[in-house]
Design a protein around this motif. Structure first.
Motif, PDB file in Angstrom:
ATOM      1  N   TRP A 367       0.836  -1.203   0.000  1.00  0.00           N
ATOM      2  CA  TRP A 367       0.000   0.000   0.000  1.00  0.00           C
ATOM      3  C   TRP A 367       0.866   1.247   0.000  1.00  0.00           C
ATOM      4  O   TRP A 367       2.087   1.191   0.194  1.00  0.00           O
ATOM      5  CB  TRP A 367      -0.967   0.017   1.190  1.00  0.00           C
ATOM      6  CG  TRP A 367      -0.359  -0.179   2.569  1.00  0.00           C
ATOM      7  CD1 TRP A 367      -0.379  -1.322   3.313  1.00  0.00           C
ATOM      8  CD2 TRP A 367       0.348   0.792   3.366  1.00  0.00           C
ATOM      9  NE1 TRP A 367       0.261  -1.135   4.515  1.00  0.00           N
ATOM     10  CE2 TRP A 367       0.708   0.161   4.580  1.00  0.00           C
ATOM     11  CE3 TRP A 367       0.702   2.118   3.184  1.00  0.00           C
ATOM     12  CZ2 TRP A 367       1.413   0.808   5.595  1.00  0.00           C
ATOM     13  CZ3 TRP A 367       1.408   2.783   4.196  1.00  0.00           C
ATOM     14  CH2 TRP A 367       1.753   2.128   5.381  1.00  0.00           C
ATOM     15  N   GLN A 424       0.072   4.344  -9.510  1.00  0.00           N
ATOM     16  CA  GLN A 424      -0.757   5.373  -8.884  1.00  0.00           C
ATOM     17  C   GLN A 424      -0.053   6.719  -8.730  1.00  0.00           C
ATOM     18  O   GLN A 424      -0.632   7.669  -8.204  1.00  0.00           O
ATOM     19  CB  GLN A 424      -1.192   4.899  -7.486  1.00  0.00           C
ATOM     20  CG  GLN A 424      -1.835   3.542  -7.464  1.00  0.00           C
ATOM     21  CD  GLN A 424      -0.827   2.439  -7.192  1.00  0.00           C
ATOM     22  OE1 GLN A 424       0.365   2.597  -7.417  1.00  0.00           O
ATOM     23  NE2 GLN A 424      -1.305   1.304  -6.728  1.00  0.00           N
ATOM     24  N   THR A 428      -1.899  10.131  -7.534  1.00  0.00           N
ATOM     25  CA  THR A 428      -1.652  10.500  -6.140  1.00  0.00           C
ATOM     26  C   THR A 428      -1.300  11.974  -6.010  1.00  0.00           C
ATOM     27  O   THR A 428      -1.857  12.700  -5.178  1.00  0.00           O
ATOM     28  CB  THR A 428      -0.520   9.640  -5.555  1.00  0.00           C
ATOM     29  OG1 THR A 428      -0.951   8.274  -5.507  1.00  0.00           O
ATOM     30  CG2 THR A 428      -0.141  10.089  -4.157  1.00  0.00           C
ATOM     31  N   TYR A 463      -3.703   4.146  -1.232  1.00  0.00           N
ATOM     32  CA  TYR A 463      -4.036   3.105  -2.205  1.00  0.00           C
ATOM     33  C   TYR A 463      -3.481   1.771  -1.725  1.00  0.00           C
ATOM     34  O   TYR A 463      -2.578   1.715  -0.872  1.00  0.00           O
ATOM     35  CB  TYR A 463      -3.486   3.446  -3.586  1.00  0.00           C
ATOM     36  CG  TYR A 463      -1.992   3.670  -3.637  1.00  0.00           C
ATOM     37  CD1 TYR A 463      -1.108   2.590  -3.759  1.00  0.00           C
ATOM     38  CD2 TYR A 463      -1.456   4.955  -3.567  1.00  0.00           C
ATOM     39  CE1 TYR A 463       0.258   2.794  -3.803  1.00  0.00           C
ATOM     40  CE2 TYR A 463      -0.083   5.163  -3.601  1.00  0.00           C
ATOM     41  CZ  TYR A 463       0.764   4.081  -3.720  1.00  0.00           C
ATOM     42  OH  TYR A 463       2.127   4.276  -3.760  1.00  0.00           O
ATOM     43  N   THR A 464      -4.021   0.712  -2.262  1.00  0.00           N
ATOM     44  CA  THR A 464      -3.528  -0.625  -1.923  1.00  0.00           C
ATOM     45  C   THR A 464      -3.712  -1.582  -3.087  1.00  0.00           C
ATOM     46  O   THR A 464      -4.612  -1.404  -3.911  1.00  0.00           O
ATOM     47  CB  THR A 464      -4.246  -1.189  -0.679  1.00  0.00           C
ATOM     48  OG1 THR A 464      -3.606  -2.407  -0.275  1.00  0.00           O
ATOM     49  CG2 THR A 464      -5.718  -1.484  -0.955  1.00  0.00           C
ATOM     50  N   TYR A 465      -2.826  -2.562  -3.153  1.00  0.00           N
ATOM     51  CA  TYR A 465      -2.981  -3.684  -4.075  1.00  0.00           C
ATOM     52  C   TYR A 465      -3.596  -4.843  -3.301  1.00  0.00           C
ATOM     53  O   TYR A 465      -3.167  -5.150  -2.182  1.00  0.00           O
ATOM     54  CB  TYR A 465      -1.623  -4.127  -4.631  1.00  0.00           C
ATOM     55  CG  TYR A 465      -1.007  -3.176  -5.617  1.00  0.00           C
ATOM     56  CD1 TYR A 465      -1.595  -2.962  -6.852  1.00  0.00           C
ATOM     57  CD2 TYR A 465       0.183  -2.513  -5.321  1.00  0.00           C
ATOM     58  CE1 TYR A 465      -1.017  -2.102  -7.771  1.00  0.00           C
ATOM     59  CE2 TYR A 465       0.763  -1.657  -6.234  1.00  0.00           C
ATOM     60  CZ  TYR A 465       0.161  -1.454  -7.457  1.00  0.00           C
ATOM     61  OH  TYR A 465       0.738  -0.609  -8.362  1.00  0.00           O
ATOM     62  N   CYS A 494     -11.626   1.728  -7.968  1.00  0.00           N
ATOM     63  CA  CYS A 494     -11.426   0.347  -7.520  1.00  0.00           C
ATOM     64  C   CYS A 494     -11.412  -0.490  -8.790  1.00  0.00           C
ATOM     65  O   CYS A 494     -12.463  -0.857  -9.310  1.00  0.00           O
ATOM     66  CB  CYS A 494     -12.548  -0.091  -6.579  1.00  0.00           C
ATOM     67  SG  CYS A 494     -12.382  -1.783  -5.948  1.00  0.00           S
ATOM     68  N   ASP A 517      -6.609  -2.795  -7.672  1.00  0.00           N
ATOM     69  CA  ASP A 517      -5.922  -1.566  -7.277  1.00  0.00           C
ATOM     70  C   ASP A 517      -6.999  -0.619  -6.761  1.00  0.00           C
ATOM     71  O   ASP A 517      -7.918  -0.255  -7.507  1.00  0.00           O
ATOM     72  CB  ASP A 517      -5.192  -0.968  -8.479  1.00  0.00           C
ATOM     73  CG  ASP A 517      -4.468   0.329  -8.156  1.00  0.00           C
ATOM     74  OD1 ASP A 517      -4.386   0.698  -6.975  1.00  0.00           O
ATOM     75  OD2 ASP A 517      -3.988   0.978  -9.111  1.00  0.00           O
ATOM     76  N   VAL A 518      -6.921  -0.248  -5.485  1.00  0.00           N
ATOM     77  CA  VAL A 518      -7.944   0.588  -4.861  1.00  0.00           C
ATOM     78  C   VAL A 518      -7.311   1.869  -4.338  1.00  0.00           C
ATOM     79  O   VAL A 518      -6.253   1.833  -3.708  1.00  0.00           O
ATOM     80  CB  VAL A 518      -8.641  -0.151  -3.687  1.00  0.00           C
ATOM     81  CG1 VAL A 518      -9.819   0.666  -3.175  1.00  0.00           C
ATOM     82  CG2 VAL A 518      -9.087  -1.546  -4.103  1.00  0.00           C
ATOM     83  N   MET A 519      -7.961   3.008  -4.586  1.00  0.00           N
ATOM     84  CA  MET A 519      -7.475   4.304  -4.094  1.00  0.00           C
ATOM     85  C   MET A 519      -8.616   5.065  -3.447  1.00  0.00           C
ATOM     86  O   MET A 519      -9.738   5.082  -3.969  1.00  0.00           O
ATOM     87  CB  MET A 519      -6.867   5.133  -5.229  1.00  0.00           C
ATOM     88  CG  MET A 519      -6.410   6.530  -4.807  1.00  0.00           C
ATOM     89  SD  MET A 519      -5.658   7.483  -6.160  1.00  0.00           S
ATOM     90  CE  MET A 519      -4.034   6.731  -6.233  1.00  0.00           C
ATOM     91  N   VAL A 532      -8.789   2.611   3.108  1.00  0.00           N
ATOM     92  CA  VAL A 532      -8.496   1.817   1.907  1.00  0.00           C
ATOM     93  C   VAL A 532      -8.220   0.363   2.281  1.00  0.00           C
ATOM     94  O   VAL A 532      -8.610  -0.560   1.558  1.00  0.00           O
ATOM     95  CB  VAL A 532      -7.331   2.430   1.097  1.00  0.00           C
ATOM     96  CG1 VAL A 532      -5.968   2.105   1.701  1.00  0.00           C
ATOM     97  CG2 VAL A 532      -7.371   1.952  -0.351  1.00  0.00           C
TER      98      VAL A 532
END
Length: 546
Positions: A367, A424, A428, A463-465, A494, A517-519, A532
């Protein structure tokens, strides 16, 4: 975070068709067809120029760098659309919203050539260039996805070029194509050349010098691309740097272990995404790891600008050359990215983005959050090291993605990427600062000095994977991701990174595939990060892997 070549957009900004399970592998990527035009990583004489950048590096694969006199002569002879001469640099450096607007006016109408567009997830680069009034010309292999953008009126021209050749041939043909463009009706000599793909950066730097166009020096780019040269430059400048040893073949492993000690990190000398980067804890493990990652790189190809797994039925090249590696001491502490914009020899923007703990031993990303949650003093020390490292390599302009750690002994550099970060990164900074790194890259390409206007404050981005523990086949994940994006207003996006029906690898077997991939955004960085991660947990991804 682990270095990602910009062609890594396959993994970070769009779909990659995933291959079969590769137990114990540090590779995350697709599989090339047996008839793919990409040659093996080790195949040089008839190989792809991007592969040469991995195996040999720019200093050994590209022509010698131009001397200062040669570069000045090229500038004098170049009949290009000179933006720098229109307005004095001190006026072009005007701060604030007015200065940013002025720089955009200067850029409007310029022709810029992009060498290799990367994956289709990079389309936003060309859409932004169009919005800024730039006439984009793309050079890539025949059949590239970028060719469609001509008919869609996103770019002005596509120039097909055989890239499955040595770097010098590709450089010479790029220069010839650009000079011919200047004689073509409806076009003028381009104002600049650029790329958003890591492995194309050295070629583009030499191309700019050959044509008398602006941009970072090729000497600086070569130093940054070769991790051993980077460490040497930092040592000469009196900057802290990890202990390291260059490994050209297996006979160097014993001496490398003696010099560096353990734990240590083995990585390709000239960078190839997270491919071949692995933590080792003993000399015996180093010997095994070296053999494993060498075999892995031999089985990797460049396809559409990205690193993918070679089809096992494709023929091998018995005369291939193996890449060199760097063994360096393992660094403790939190990892960060420092994204930097330089203009006229000074950093005009530098922001720290925290990275979550990487999934060792492969250093897989988890993340990120911006602004950083580290103490202000720690952030300042990281920014200073990043900027000092760029200067000691010889950079005076450009956009950079610098990876560092704040260790128990202070800040330490991991590596320099002499281009905008992938994934990202652009989004970002747009959301957290209002700074557009695509825009700043285009300014650099045409010689407009950068001085980004920070127009947004008090906005945090996280964000996170999302990965899965078990390997399997994905089913229904895309629709679930769509529901999250539509119902949670704080979710910037997302997006699935794999298609339904794709076979994926879980963390139980090897380096896990990124599935989503979520932000999210928030007014507070810690809240953004917590949110997140909670979104990722609530998705309950194992439900969609069978």
């Amino acid at each position: 975070m682990s270095t990602m070549i910009d062609a890594d957009a396959a993994r970070r900004e769009g779909f990659v068709p995933l291959g079969a399970s590769r137990k114990g592998s540090s590779f995350r990527g697709g599989r090339a067809a047996a008839n793919d035009t990409a040659a093996e990583i080790g195949s040089l004489g008839k190989g792809h120029f991007l592969q040469e950048q991995i195996v040999k590096g720019p200093a050994a694969s590209l022509p010698r760098r131009k001397s200062l006199d040669e570069r000045n002569e090229a500038k004098d002879q170049a009949l290009y659309y000179s933006l720098r001469d229109r307005i004095p640099s001190d006026l072009a450096m005007t701060p604030g919203a007015g200065g940013q607007a002025l720089r955009r006016v200067m850029l409007h109408g310029a022709t810029v050539v992009f060498v290799t567009p990367g994956y289709e997830g990079k389309r936003f680069v060309f859409e932004r260039a169009k919005d800024l009034g730039v006439r984009s010309v793309v050079i890539d292999a025949p059949g590239s996805w970028a060719e469609r953008m001509v008919g869609e009126r996103v770019i002005a021209k596509f120039i097909p070029l055989d890239l499955n050749r040595d770097s010098t041939s590709v450089l010479n043909d790029c220069a010839a194509a650009i000079r011919a463009l200047g004689r073509e009706e409806g076009f003028s000599m381009p104002a600049g050349v650029c790329t958003f793909c890591e492995l194309s950066v050295p070629l583009v730097a030499r191309l700019a010098e050959t044509l008398g166009l602006p941009g970072p020096s090729s000497a600086a780019v070569d130093t940054a691309r070769d991790k051993h040269s980077t460490r040497a430059a930092m040592k000469a400048a009196g900057l802290p740097s990890p202990s390291c040893y260059r490994v050209n073949d297996e006979t160097d492993l014993k001496q490398a272990a003696s010099v560096v000690g353990f734990p240590a990190v083995l990585k390709p000398l000239n960078g190839a995404a997270s491919l071949g980067v692995k933590k080792v804890d003993s000399e015996a493990e180093l010997q095994r790891c070296y053999a494993d990652v060498l075999a892995e790189m031999r089985a990797t190809v460049v396809s559409s600008g990205a690193l993918v797994k070679k089809d096992p039925t494709a023929p091998s090249d018995p005369n291939g050359e193996d890449p060199s590696f760097l063994l360096e001491e393992y660094l403790d502490g939190p990892e960060v990215d420092v994204d930097v914009v330089m203009g006229l020899g000074e950093a005009r923007y530098a922001k720290v983005v925290d990275n979550g703990p990487t999934a060792e031993p492969y250093f897989a990303e988890t993340w990120g959050v911006c602004p950083s949650l580290l103490p202000a003093e720690g952030q300042a020390s990281l920014q200073k090291l990043a900027i000092d490292s760029l200067k000691c390599c010889g950079f005076d302009c450009g956009v950079f993605h610098v990876e560092c750690k704040l260790t128990s002994r202070g800040p330490r550099l991991i590596e320099i990427n002499a281009r905008m970060g992938g994934g990202q990164v652009r989004k970002t900074h747009l959301l957290a600062s209002g700074v557009d790194l695509v825009e700043e890259t285009l300014f650099t390409a045409v010689g407009i000095p950068c001085n980004p206007h920070v127009s947004i404050e008090n906005t945090a981005v996280a964000y996170t994977y999302v990965t899965n523990q078990k390997s399997g086949v994905v089913d229904g994940l895309a629709s679930a991701a769509k529901r999250v994006a539509e119902t949670d207003k704080s979710v910037a996006y997302c997006k699935p990174l794999v298609k339904d029906g794709a076979a994926i690898v879980g963390s139980d077997d090897a380096l896990p595939d990124w599935l989503l991939d979520v932000m999210v955004t928030d007014s507070d960085a810690k809240r953004a990060l917590d949110h997140v991660l909670s979104v990722a947990t609530a998705l309950d991804v194992p439900r969609f892997v069978r």
